[in-house]
Design a protein around this motif. Structure first.
Motif, PDB file in Angstrom:
ATOM      1  N   ASP A 157       0.854  -1.179   0.000  1.00  0.00           N
ATOM      2  CA  ASP A 157       0.000   0.000   0.000  1.00  0.00           C
ATOM      3  C   ASP A 157       0.896   1.236   0.000  1.00  0.00           C
ATOM      4  O   ASP A 157       2.124   1.126   0.018  1.00  0.00           O
ATOM      5  CB  ASP A 157      -0.949   0.015   1.208  1.00  0.00           C
ATOM      6  N   SER A 158       0.288   2.387  -0.012  1.00  0.00           N
ATOM      7  CA  SER A 158       1.053   3.639  -0.051  1.00  0.00           C
ATOM      8  C   SER A 158       1.446   4.025   1.375  1.00  0.00           C
ATOM      9  O   SER A 158       0.700   4.705   2.085  1.00  0.00           O
ATOM     10  CB  SER A 158       0.226   4.748  -0.704  1.00  0.00           C
ATOM     11  N   ASP A 159       2.614   3.571   1.816  1.00  0.00           N
ATOM     12  CA  ASP A 159       3.122   3.865   3.153  1.00  0.00           C
ATOM     13  C   ASP A 159       3.925   5.169   3.097  1.00  0.00           C
ATOM     14  O   ASP A 159       5.044   5.206   2.594  1.00  0.00           O
ATOM     15  CB  ASP A 159       3.994   2.709   3.646  1.00  0.00           C
ATOM     16  N   SER A 173      14.301   3.062  -4.593  1.00  0.00           N
ATOM     17  CA  SER A 173      13.025   3.535  -5.130  1.00  0.00           C
ATOM     18  C   SER A 173      11.916   2.618  -4.630  1.00  0.00           C
ATOM     19  O   SER A 173      12.155   1.460  -4.277  1.00  0.00           O
ATOM     20  CB  SER A 173      13.039   3.567  -6.665  1.00  0.00           C
ATOM     21  N   PHE A 174      10.706   3.155  -4.613  1.00  0.00           N
ATOM     22  CA  PHE A 174       9.552   2.420  -4.106  1.00  0.00           C
ATOM     23  C   PHE A 174       8.531   2.237  -5.220  1.00  0.00           C
ATOM     24  O   PHE A 174       8.298   3.134  -6.025  1.00  0.00           O
ATOM     25  CB  PHE A 174       8.901   3.169  -2.931  1.00  0.00           C
ATOM     26  N   LEU A 175       7.921   1.061  -5.238  1.00  0.00           N
ATOM     27  CA  LEU A 175       6.859   0.758  -6.184  1.00  0.00           C
ATOM     28  C   LEU A 175       5.703   0.114  -5.441  1.00  0.00           C
ATOM     29  O   LEU A 175       5.912  -0.637  -4.483  1.00  0.00           O
ATOM     30  CB  LEU A 175       7.345  -0.197  -7.287  1.00  0.00           C
ATOM     31  N   ARG A 179       1.249  -0.852  -9.338  1.00  0.00           N
ATOM     32  CA  ARG A 179       1.790   0.175 -10.225  1.00  0.00           C
ATOM     33  C   ARG A 179       3.284  -0.076 -10.427  1.00  0.00           C
ATOM     34  O   ARG A 179       4.127   0.792 -10.168  1.00  0.00           O
ATOM     35  CB  ARG A 179       1.546   1.583  -9.654  1.00  0.00           C
ATOM     36  N   LEU A 180       3.600  -1.261 -10.887  1.00  0.00           N
ATOM     37  CA  LEU A 180       4.994  -1.623 -11.119  1.00  0.00           C
ATOM     38  C   LEU A 180       5.509  -0.981 -12.395  1.00  0.00           C
ATOM     39  O   LEU A 180       4.746  -0.724 -13.332  1.00  0.00           O
ATOM     40  CB  LEU A 180       5.136  -3.148 -11.213  1.00  0.00           C
ATOM     41  N   ARG A 181       6.810  -0.726 -12.441  1.00  0.00           N
ATOM     42  CA  ARG A 181       7.456  -0.154 -13.618  1.00  0.00           C
ATOM     43  C   ARG A 181       8.544  -1.103 -14.091  1.00  0.00           C
ATOM     44  O   ARG A 181       9.429  -1.492 -13.314  1.00  0.00           O
ATOM     45  CB  ARG A 181       8.048   1.231 -13.313  1.00  0.00           C
ATOM     46  N   ALA A 182       8.488  -1.445 -15.366  1.00  0.00           N
ATOM     47  CA  ALA A 182       9.441  -2.409 -15.920  1.00  0.00           C
ATOM     48  C   ALA A 182      10.867  -1.876 -15.873  1.00  0.00           C
ATOM     49  O   ALA A 182      11.808  -2.633 -15.610  1.00  0.00           O
ATOM     50  CB  ALA A 182       9.044  -2.758 -17.355  1.00  0.00           C
TER      51      ALA A 182
END
Length: 211
Positions: A157-159, A173-175, A179-182
């Protein structure tokens, strides 16, 4: 597929089942390439602009007569061949965004997660948070799993507090699990995924009808 779960102190707690349809598929290099290019293209601003001969300020009068000078004929001072003239075929503002099919993007993310799992670059850690948002406390935990290398933490979740603690760490970095980024996953040397994020990832991909 079974994967060990570690505590924030680096101890083995238990095991968790990773869905083979997400963490155990063959890597599709072509799909990964397209997904990363799509993300990089969508980040481009596209505001660069140059002036052609119609936009350059100047007179339309011929700089010298047509014949008899021994020089090449020239229409006006705004010609791209003269200094201060327009630009030939220069870039103009444009939109580089395009949409990648959802199935291709999901396949790229699963390919990268599977690749990180096979290379032992993926670590599952129990759920934790940084209550006071101090970078020092987060570094104490991360030093047990990483060594000054590019790292991605996948959250369930958005912590806000854990993200606040990691803002001062340049290689981190956080994902979010949905909403993952390749690009970030592929170029990271270490992927730390929280236990609850693994469970939500399994439910998310099954919810869209992919086994």
């Amino acid at each position: 597929m079974e994967k060990k779960i570690y505590s924030i102190y680096g101890n083995e707690l238990r095991t968790i089942k990773l869905d083979d349809a997400i963490f155990g598929i063959p890597t599709n290099a072509y799909i990964v390439y397209y997904a990363i290019n799509n993300e990089l293209a969508n980040k481009r601003v596209g505001t660069v602009c140059t002036k052609d001969r119609s936009a350059v300020r100047g007179s339309n009068v011929k700089p010298y007569k047509q014949k008899g000078t021994g020089r090449a004929r020239c229409g006006d001072k705004k010609s791209p061949l003269l200094r201060g003239g327009g630009v030939i075929f220069g870039p103009k503002p444009r939109n580089y965004n395009y949409t990648l099919p959802k199935k291709m993007k999901r396949l790229a993310l699963k390919s990268i997660l599977s690749m990180k799992t096979r290379s032992n670059c993926l670590t599952v850690v129990e759920d934790f948070t940084i209550e006071n948002g101090k970078t020092r406390e987060l570094l104490i935990i991360l030093n047990r799993f990483m060594k000054d290398e590019r790292t991605v933490i996948v959250l369930s979740d958005s912590d806000t507090m854990i993200k606040r603690a990691g803002n001062n760490i340049p290689c981190l970095s956080f994902l979010s699990y949905n909403r993952l980024r390749a690009h970030d996953l592929y170029y990271s040397r270490r992927v730390i995924i929280l236990e609850s994020a693994v469970e939500k990832l399994n439910k998310l991909y099954h919810a869209v009808g992919e086994e």
